[in-house]
Structure formats: structure tokens, C-alpha cells
Design a protein around this motif. Structure first.
Motif: not given
Length: 122
Positions: A38-43
């Protein structure tokens, strides 16, 4: 770990039952696999229910789900600090990790030296 095992574990955890050490290790391993991709920033989809620190207060966590709706029906953003003060820290953090494996997003708490859970249901 198959979906049936995970569903059974979530049901046990929702009743404040501690899983075996082996089951927790498997759950953490699966969560780690997910987090690494996963990316560090999630919507976060709106609307969202924002929840403050849980601090091991299992009954408060269950009350949040009772009032706000279960995680399958409601988007939640947890702001971290799931363990320490309450009697059910292990149960709280294990349940949230299991829900992560089921689809909850986990973040690190920016003001903590250790990893805490933050998340929103996809």
C-alpha cells in the motif's frame, strides 16, 4: 488463512475473545503483506466517521460500531492509539488488524514513536 478462518476470527474478536498466538502471528503476517503493497497516503471516501483514540477500551470500540454501523456499512477513520490504558488492548488491536486484512486501511499515528493503527474502510 482462508476467508472462513478470518470470518471466524473476526466473530471471536467481536466477542472479546483472544486468538491463539499462532492465529495472531498469521494475521500479522497477512497484514504485513498488505501494508507493504500500500501507498503511505490512501484516499478516504466520504462520508466518514472519525474515531479518536481507543486505548484498549474494547467496549467503547464496540459502541462505536453499534452507533456508527459495522465496518462493512460505514467508512471509519481511526486516529490511532489502540493500546495501553484499557484492559482489552490485545483484543482491540487484534480486531483492527483482522478488519484490516478484511479491508480496513491502516496508517501510522504521526505523533507516536510506535506504529498505531489508523484506517478507513474501503
Amino acid at each position: 488463512m482462508n476467508d472462513g478462518d478470518l470470518d471466524e476470527q473476526i466473530n471471536l474478536l467481536m466477542n472479546c475473545t483472544i486468538l491463539s498466538e499462532t492465529a495472531v502471528k498469521q494475521l500479522c503476517h497477512k497484514a504485513r503483506e498488505i501494508l507493504l503493497h500500500e501507498s503511505n497516503v490512501q484516499p478516504v471516501r466520504a462520508p466518514v466517521t472519525i474515531c479518536g483514540d481507543i486505548h484498549g477500551q474494547f467496549n467503547d470500540l464496540m459502541e462505536l460500531f453499534k452507533i456508527g454501523g459495522m465496518v462493512t456499512d460505514t467508512n471509519y477513520l481511526f486516529l490511532g492509539d489502540y493500546v495501553d490504558r484499557g484492559y482489552h488492548s490485545v483484543e482491540c488491536v487484534t480486531l483492527l488488524v483482522a478488519l484490516k486484512v478484511r479491508g480496513l486501511r491502516i496508517r501510522t499515528h504521526p505523533n507516536s514513536r510506535t506504529c498505531s493503527l489508523q484506517g478507513a474502510v474501503a
